[in-house]
Design a protein around this motif. Structure first.
Motif, mmCIF file in Angstrom:
data_model
loop_
_atom_site.group_PDB
_atom_site.id
_atom_site.type_symbol
_atom_site.label_atom_id
_atom_site.label_comp_id
_atom_site.label_asym_id
_atom_site.label_seq_id
_atom_site.Cartn_x
_atom_site.Cartn_y
_atom_site.Cartn_z
ATOM 1 N N ALA A 17 103.849 15.725 60.589
ATOM 2 C CA ALA A 17 104.744 15.021 61.516
ATOM 3 C C ALA A 17 105.026 15.871 62.751
ATOM 4 O O ALA A 17 105.026 15.365 63.875
ATOM 5 C CB ALA A 17 106.042 14.653 60.807
ATOM 6 N N LEU A 18 105.256 17.170 62.557
ATOM 7 C CA LEU A 18 105.530 18.063 63.691
ATOM 8 C C LEU A 18 104.297 18.191 64.583
ATOM 9 O O LEU A 18 104.407 18.235 65.807
ATOM 10 C CB LEU A 18 105.990 19.430 63.184
ATOM 11 N N THR A 19 103.131 18.218 63.979
ATOM 12 C CA THR A 19 101.883 18.286 64.741
ATOM 13 C C THR A 19 101.710 17.023 65.586
ATOM 14 O O THR A 19 101.324 17.098 66.755
ATOM 15 C CB THR A 19 100.685 18.488 63.798
ATOM 16 N N ARG A 20 102.035 15.865 65.015
ATOM 17 C CA ARG A 20 101.947 14.611 65.777
ATOM 18 C C ARG A 20 102.893 14.606 66.966
ATOM 19 O O ARG A 20 102.621 13.954 67.972
ATOM 20 C CB ARG A 20 102.242 13.407 64.871
ATOM 21 N N LEU A 21 103.989 15.351 66.874
ATOM 22 C CA LEU A 21 104.934 15.453 67.994
ATOM 23 C C LEU A 21 104.461 16.445 69.055
ATOM 24 O O LEU A 21 105.127 16.630 70.064
ATOM 25 C CB LEU A 21 106.321 15.866 67.480
#
Length: 108
Positions: A17-21
């Motif tokens: 999720a953090l990577t997608r952000l």
């Protein structure tokens, strides 16, 4: 469910999720992640604190754009991702105009 396996699953989901952000997430086998953002870690930590989320800025260790983020419960991780989404991609003033409740728009 095994606690180690559960933590691994939550850590992997949070990292994704953090990577997608747009963050860079460094490999981890612990219950926390080191995450690099384009913004100052101190500013990001303050912004998250305004959402009542506590993280550790690593700027004192020479990593001015990195945070140490603890892997929490699914609910805590979802709150973190929602807060970061709001911080990194705030709704524009124009889009907020269209978020008015239907009851506030009356035609005469």
């Amino acid at each position: 469910v095994n606690a180690v396996a559960s933590n691994r699953r939550r850590r992997q989901a949070l990292a994704a999720a953090l990577t997608r952000l747009g963050a860079t997430v460094y490999p981890s086998s612990a219950n926390f992640l080191m995450v690099r953002f384009d913004d100052s870690a101190d500013a990001m930590a303050r912004a998250l604190l305004s959402h009542r989320i506590v993280v550790l800025s690593l700027s004192e260790y020479g990593l001015r754009d990195c945070l140490r983020i603890t892997v929490g419960s699914d609910e805590a991780n979802a709150r973190l991702v929602a807060a970061l989404t709001h911080i990194l991609h705030p709704p524009s003033a124009v889009s907020r105009l269209f978020e008015l409740p239907a009851a506030s728009c009356t035609w005469r």
